[in-house]
Motif scaffolding. Structure first.
Motif, PDB file in Angstrom:
ATOM      1  N   VAL A  65      -8.156   8.140  11.879  1.00 10.40           N
ATOM      2  CA  VAL A  65      -7.684   6.812  12.293  1.00 10.40           C
ATOM      3  C   VAL A  65      -7.297   5.998  11.055  1.00 10.40           C
ATOM      4  CG1 VAL A  65      -8.392   4.610  13.327  1.00 10.40           C
ATOM      5  CG2 VAL A  65      -8.924   6.762  14.496  1.00 10.40           C
ATOM      6  N   ALA A  66      -8.134   6.043  10.030  1.00 15.92           N
ATOM      7  CA  ALA A  66      -7.848   5.303   8.793  1.00 15.92           C
ATOM      8  C   ALA A  66      -6.533   5.767   8.178  1.00 15.92           C
ATOM      9  CB  ALA A  66      -9.001   5.468   7.798  1.00 15.92           C
ATOM     10  N   LEU A  67      -6.316   7.059   8.109  1.00 16.43           N
ATOM     11  CA  LEU A  67      -5.070   7.574   7.524  1.00 16.43           C
ATOM     12  C   LEU A  67      -3.858   7.131   8.327  1.00 16.43           C
ATOM     13  CD1 LEU A  67      -6.154  11.128   6.337  1.00 16.43           C
ATOM     14  CD2 LEU A  67      -5.767   9.066   4.962  1.00 16.43           C
ATOM     15  N   ASP A  68      -3.969   7.139   9.652  1.00 17.86           N
ATOM     16  CA  ASP A  68      -2.895   6.604  10.496  1.00 17.86           C
ATOM     17  C   ASP A  68      -2.655   5.131  10.167  1.00 17.86           C
ATOM     18  OD1 ASP A  68      -2.127   8.818  11.956  1.00 17.86           O
ATOM     19  OD2 ASP A  68      -2.660   7.959  13.897  1.00 17.86           O
ATOM     20  N   GLY A  69      -3.744   4.409   9.964  1.00 13.86           N
ATOM     21  CA  GLY A  69      -3.639   2.992   9.637  1.00 13.86           C
ATOM     22  C   GLY A  69      -2.919   2.754   8.314  1.00 13.86           C
ATOM     23  N   PHE A  70      -3.180   3.601   7.329  1.00 16.59           N
ATOM     24  CA  PHE A  70      -2.508   3.436   6.044  1.00 16.59           C
ATOM     25  C   PHE A  70      -1.009   3.677   6.163  1.00 16.59           C
ATOM     26  CE2 PHE A  70      -6.841   4.279   4.274  1.00 16.59           C
ATOM     27  CZ  PHE A  70      -6.999   3.024   3.711  1.00 16.59           C
ATOM     28  N   VAL A  71      -0.621   4.609   7.023  1.00 21.00           N
ATOM     29  CA  VAL A  71       0.811   4.825   7.271  1.00 21.00           C
ATOM     30  C   VAL A  71       1.423   3.548   7.851  1.00 21.00           C
ATOM     31  CG1 VAL A  71       2.478   6.109   8.680  1.00 21.00           C
ATOM     32  CG2 VAL A  71       0.607   7.330   7.547  1.00 21.00           C
ATOM     33  N   GLU A  72       0.749   2.954   8.825  1.00 23.14           N
ATOM     34  CA  GLU A  72       1.241   1.726   9.455  1.00 23.14           C
ATOM     35  C   GLU A  72       1.246   0.556   8.484  1.00 23.14           C
ATOM     36  OE1 GLU A  72      -0.632   0.761  13.188  1.00 23.14           O
ATOM     37  OE2 GLU A  72      -0.641   2.879  13.756  1.00 23.14           O
ATOM     38  N   LEU A  73       0.199   0.425   7.698  1.00 23.30           N
ATOM     39  CA  LEU A  73       0.126  -0.673   6.745  1.00 23.30           C
ATOM     40  C   LEU A  73       1.230  -0.555   5.702  1.00 23.30           C
ATOM     41  CD1 LEU A  73      -1.182  -3.212   5.578  1.00 23.30           C
ATOM     42  CD2 LEU A  73      -2.834  -1.721   4.400  1.00 23.30           C
ATOM     43  N   ALA A  74       1.442   0.637   5.175  1.00 23.19           N
ATOM     44  CA  ALA A  74       2.504   0.822   4.177  1.00 23.19           C
ATOM     45  C   ALA A  74       3.859   0.415   4.752  1.00 23.19           C
ATOM     46  CB  ALA A  74       2.538   2.273   3.694  1.00 23.19           C
ATOM     47  N   ALA A  75       4.107   0.801   5.993  1.00 23.35           N
ATOM     48  CA  ALA A  75       5.381   0.438   6.637  1.00 23.35           C
ATOM     49  C   ALA A  75       5.489  -1.068   6.809  1.00 23.35           C
ATOM     50  CB  ALA A  75       5.514   1.151   7.976  1.00 23.35           C
ATOM     51  N   GLN A  76       4.407  -1.727   7.212  1.00 21.85           N
ATOM     52  CA  GLN A  76       4.427  -3.176   7.407  1.00 21.85           C
ATOM     53  C   GLN A  76       4.650  -3.898   6.078  1.00 21.85           C
ATOM     54  OE1 GLN A  76       1.689  -4.737  10.260  1.00 21.85           O
ATOM     55  NE2 GLN A  76       1.630  -6.758   9.317  1.00 21.85           N
ATOM     56  N   LEU A  77       4.006  -3.427   5.028  1.00 23.10           N
ATOM     57  CA  LEU A  77       4.177  -4.051   3.714  1.00 23.10           C
ATOM     58  C   LEU A  77       5.603  -3.851   3.205  1.00 23.10           C
ATOM     59  CD1 LEU A  77       0.817  -3.054   1.956  1.00 23.10           C
ATOM     60  CD2 LEU A  77       1.353  -5.170   3.192  1.00 23.10           C
TER      61      LEU A  77
END
Length: 192
Positions: A65-77
Motif C-alpha cells: 500500500v505504501a509503495l502504491d502511495g509513493f507512486v501517487e504522491l510522486a505524480a501529484q507532486l
C-alpha cells in the motif's frame, strides 16, 4: 510463454492489486486496526491461503500500500510543480500538494510514513517511487545549490511534521497556509 501462463500471471497481478485496493479502502473507512487478513479475504472473496500466497501478512500488505502511495504522491507532486522548476513558486506548489495529499488520504499517508515497514529512505535500497517523490522536492531548489538534497530532506521532514501534527489535531488548521508560507520563505533559494 504460453497463453495460459500469461493469463494466470495477469489474473495473479489483478488479485494482488485487488488486495492492495481493498486494504486501502478498509483502512480509510475504519483505520488500519480493521485491516486483518481475515477481513481482507472476506472483502476480496478469496480464501486466506490465497491472500497469503500474495502477501506474507499485514506488514507486507502495508508495504505494498505504501509503495502504491509513493507512486501517487510522486505524480501529484509532479503535476503541482510548475514547468519552470526551482524557486519559491515551485517549492510552494510542491509543499502544498504534499500537505493536501496527507490530509486527503490519512490512512494511506500512515502506511507510507507512520506505520512500521521495511521501506528504506535515503538508502541504496530505496524504491524508485519514493526516490521519484524526493526528486520532486530536489527539483524545487536551484541546480547550483550544492546543498539542494539537504534542503529537500529538511523540507520534507518539516512537511511531515506539519502533516502529522495537523492530522492529530495538535496544531490549529486555520494557520496551515501561514505555516507553509513561512517554511517556503525560510528554505527557498537557500544559499549553496
Amino acid at each position: 510463454m504460453s497463453a495460459i501462463k500469461e493469463r494466470r500471471e495477469r489474473e495473479r497481478a489483478q488479485r494482488h492489486q485487488l488486495i492492495i485496493t481493498a486494504a486501502r479502502e478498509l483502512a480509510e473507512a475504519e483505520g488500519w486496526e480493521a485491516v486483518t487478513t481475515r477481513r481482507l479475504a472476506e472483502r476480496v472473496e478469496y480464501s486466506q491461503p490465497v491472500l497469503y500466497s500474495h502477501f506474507s501478512g499485514k506488514d507486507a500488505i502495508v508495504r505494498a500500500v505504501a509503495l502504491d502511495g509513493f507512486v501517487e504522491l510522486a505524480a501529484q507532486l509532479r503535476r503541482a510543480r510548475p514547468a519552470d522548476p526551482g524557486g519559491p513558486r515551485a517549492l510552494r506548489a510542491v509543499c502544498g500538494a504534499y500537505l493536501e495529499f496527507a490530509a486527503e488520504r490519512p490512512a494511506l499517508y500512515q502506511a507510507m510514513f507512520v506505520m512500521p515497514t521495511d521501506v528504506k529512505f535515503a538508502h541504496a535500497e530505496t524504491p524508485a517511487p519514493l526516490k521519484a517523490c524526493f526528486d520532486e522536492f530536489v527539483s524545487c531548489f536551484r541546480p547550483d545549490n550544492a546543498r539542494r538534497e539537504l534542503s529537500a530532506e529538511v523540507t520534507w521532514s518539516a512537511l511531515h511534521g506539519i502533516a502529522t501534527l495537523a492530522a492529530g489535531g495538535r496544531i490549529p488548521p486555520d494557520m496551515q497556509e501561514e505555516r507553509l508560507d513561512f517554511l517556503v520563505a525560510q528554505l527557498a533559494d537557500t544559499p549553496s
